[in-house]
Design an enzyme around this catalytic site. Structure first.
Site, PDB file in Angstrom:
ATOM      1  N   PRO A 157       0.865   7.038   2.343  1.00  0.00           N
ATOM      2  CA  PRO A 157       0.853   5.625   1.952  1.00  0.00           C
ATOM      3  C   PRO A 157       1.557   5.451   0.607  1.00  0.00           C
ATOM      4  O   PRO A 157       1.141   6.034  -0.390  1.00  0.00           O
ATOM      5  CB  PRO A 157      -0.635   5.278   1.854  1.00  0.00           C
ATOM      6  CG  PRO A 157      -1.331   6.592   1.671  1.00  0.00           C
ATOM      7  CD  PRO A 157      -0.481   7.656   2.262  1.00  0.00           C
ATOM      8  N   VAL A 158       2.649   4.682   0.615  1.00  0.00           N
ATOM      9  CA  VAL A 158       3.605   4.756  -0.491  1.00  0.00           C
ATOM     10  C   VAL A 158       3.020   4.315  -1.839  1.00  0.00           C
ATOM     11  O   VAL A 158       3.355   4.887  -2.875  1.00  0.00           O
ATOM     12  CB  VAL A 158       4.897   3.982  -0.137  1.00  0.00           C
ATOM     13  CG1 VAL A 158       4.666   2.486  -0.088  1.00  0.00           C
ATOM     14  CG2 VAL A 158       6.007   4.322  -1.119  1.00  0.00           C
ATOM     15  N   ASP A 159       2.121   3.320  -1.833  1.00  0.00           N
ATOM     16  CA  ASP A 159       1.567   2.866  -3.121  1.00  0.00           C
ATOM     17  C   ASP A 159       0.716   3.971  -3.762  1.00  0.00           C
ATOM     18  O   ASP A 159       0.795   4.219  -4.962  1.00  0.00           O
ATOM     19  CB  ASP A 159       0.724   1.605  -2.914  1.00  0.00           C
ATOM     20  CG  ASP A 159       1.544   0.500  -2.272  1.00  0.00           C
ATOM     21  OD1 ASP A 159       2.408  -0.051  -2.960  1.00  0.00           O
ATOM     22  OD2 ASP A 159       1.341   0.209  -1.070  1.00  0.00           O
ATOM     23  N   ARG A 164      12.091 -12.532   4.991  1.00  0.00           N
ATOM     24  CA  ARG A 164      13.267 -13.376   4.745  1.00  0.00           C
ATOM     25  C   ARG A 164      14.084 -13.558   6.025  1.00  0.00           C
ATOM     26  O   ARG A 164      14.568 -14.652   6.320  1.00  0.00           O
ATOM     27  CB  ARG A 164      14.149 -12.751   3.660  1.00  0.00           C
ATOM     28  CG  ARG A 164      13.469 -12.747   2.301  1.00  0.00           C
ATOM     29  CD  ARG A 164      14.234 -11.923   1.296  1.00  0.00           C
ATOM     30  NE  ARG A 164      15.515 -12.524   0.985  1.00  0.00           N
ATOM     31  CZ  ARG A 164      16.462 -11.925   0.260  1.00  0.00           C
ATOM     32  NH1 ARG A 164      16.246 -10.699  -0.206  1.00  0.00           N
ATOM     33  NH2 ARG A 164      17.594 -12.524   0.014  1.00  0.00           N
ATOM     34  N   HIS A 198      14.466 -17.029  -0.337  1.00  0.00           N
ATOM     35  CA  HIS A 198      13.806 -16.273  -1.403  1.00  0.00           C
ATOM     36  C   HIS A 198      12.312 -16.304  -1.140  1.00  0.00           C
ATOM     37  O   HIS A 198      11.649 -17.308  -1.393  1.00  0.00           O
ATOM     38  CB  HIS A 198      14.172 -16.853  -2.764  1.00  0.00           C
ATOM     39  CG  HIS A 198      15.650 -17.012  -2.906  1.00  0.00           C
ATOM     40  ND1 HIS A 198      16.504 -15.930  -3.024  1.00  0.00           N
ATOM     41  CD2 HIS A 198      16.439 -18.104  -2.844  1.00  0.00           C
ATOM     42  CE1 HIS A 198      17.755 -16.361  -3.049  1.00  0.00           C
ATOM     43  NE2 HIS A 198      17.739 -17.679  -2.943  1.00  0.00           N
ATOM     44  N   HIS A 206       1.884  -1.911   0.704  1.00  0.00           N
ATOM     45  CA  HIS A 206       2.750  -1.783   1.874  1.00  0.00           C
ATOM     46  C   HIS A 206       1.817  -1.319   2.988  1.00  0.00           C
ATOM     47  O   HIS A 206       1.567  -0.141   3.172  1.00  0.00           O
ATOM     48  CB  HIS A 206       3.851  -0.743   1.615  1.00  0.00           C
ATOM     49  CG  HIS A 206       4.596  -0.383   2.865  1.00  0.00           C
ATOM     50  ND1 HIS A 206       5.241  -1.295   3.661  1.00  0.00           N
ATOM     51  CD2 HIS A 206       4.784   0.822   3.472  1.00  0.00           C
ATOM     52  CE1 HIS A 206       5.797  -0.688   4.682  1.00  0.00           C
ATOM     53  NE2 HIS A 206       5.532   0.604   4.599  1.00  0.00           N
TER      54      HIS A 206
END
Ligand code: ADP
Length: 310
Positions: free
Chosen positions: A118-120, A150, A165, A172
């Site tokens: 998990p990237v965080d 987006r 934007h 994540h």
């Protein structure tokens, strides 16, 4: 610029491929515990290069990282049957203990770009292990979720995603927060634009876009077992901002001293990215519901990171 990639699996090699095709780096070095895999990936990517750029791609051991300005950390182990997420996290933390030490021995001043999930949590673990300033340890975070948000909004409105934007904040993962309240198209609010182009954003449209962003990875994994092209391109995009000192606004994960009442936690908000990594944080203007959701996301991450032994 020379870029190192540790972990030449699907994510690491996709990042290498994207970097080579885009011609952003002069040299890309792949390092993996499985050196044969790194060699094969480097050769395969190198064969694509003559069509697109002049990037040099090779597989080396850690010493081959010398001179790299940025090193992507994409190494990791996959979940064993029946293994808890925390047990998996402990094993990935052990991989990072090995990897971060080896990288810093050769390039103590490199910017580290974290891709492993998990990237965080892995980003926060890397700050602890490395002792580097938080601005130089950047997780890919919600860069892909934001791109998808987006793109889905743009598709609904019939407007290029580049003119939309809108940002995905927080983890994540499941607790991520789509910041609808401050989304803009050109300089207009979503409601204004939707009225002018005749494409109302109804509760149903909103739910579909939310689902499309939040569950994209699950759907891809169901169909093909893993996700890698999207994140590979996202990592190359972050490196472009660093290599060209672009001062781009991207949602990436960095340890913040405080976010929405939660101290010392890594998550994504929009940040300005340039040659030194994260140059400035841009905390968005949120409504009460989004602030609460971001607080919940930060609290969940904080609980998890505190449970990991480093
Ligand atoms: P992903 O889909 O996230 O890229 P992979 O399993 O395809 O996952 O790739 C992870 C890569 O990380 C593998 O190639 C594996 O050999 C590598 N790896 C795992 N542990 C280490 C380590 N301690 N040092 C270097 N590479 C490692």
């Amino acid at each position: 610029m020379k870029v190192g990639i540790v972990g030449a699996g699907m994510v690491g090699s996709s990042a290498g491929y994207a970097l080579a095709l885009m011609g952003i780096a002069s040299s890309v070095v792949l390092v993996d515990r499985d050196h044969g895999l790194a060699v094969a990936q480097a050769e395969d990517i190198a064969h694509a290069v003559p069509f697109m750029s002049s990037t040099m791609v090779e597989a080396r051991d850690y010493n081959g990282l010398a001179g790299a300005s940025v090193v992507i950390l994409a190494a990791g182990v996959s979940q064993k049957p029946g293994e808890t997420r925390l047990a998996l996290l402990e094993r990935n933390a052990a991989v990072f203990r090995d990897v971060v030490g080896n990288v810093l021995r050769v390039v103590p001043n490199a910017i580290l770009l974290i891709a492993s999930n998990p990237v965080d949590i892995m980003t926060q673990i890397t700050v602890r292990l490395s002792g580097l300033p938080a601005s130089r340890v950047i997780g890919s975070g919600t860069i892909l979720d934001t791109a998808r948000f987006r793109s889905l909004l743009g598709r609904h409105l019939g407007i290029s995603p580049q003119s939309v934007h809108a940002y995905v904040l927080g983890e994540h993962g499941d607790s991520e927060v789509l910041a609808w309240s401050n989304a803009r198209v050109g300089s207009l609010s979503l409601a204004d634009v939707a009225a002018q182009v005749g494409s109302a954003i109804t509760a149903n449209v909103r739910a579909q876009i939310d689902d499309g962003v939040r569950n994209a990875a699950y759907k891809i994994i169901k169909g093909k077992g893993a996700t890698y092209y999207g994140i590979g391109a996202g990592l190359a995009r972050i490196i472009k901002a660093i290599a060209q000192d672009q001062q781009d606004v991207l949602t990436v994960s960095v340890v913040n001293a405080e976010i929405q009442g939660v101290s010392d936690v890594a998550l994504s908000i929009p940040r300005v990215i340039g040659a030194d990594g994260v140059m400035t944080d841009l905390f968005p203007d949120l409504d009460v519901g989004e602030r609460d959701a971001l607080h919940r996301s930060a609290s969940l991450l904080k609980e998890t990171v505190e449970a990991v032994t480093i």
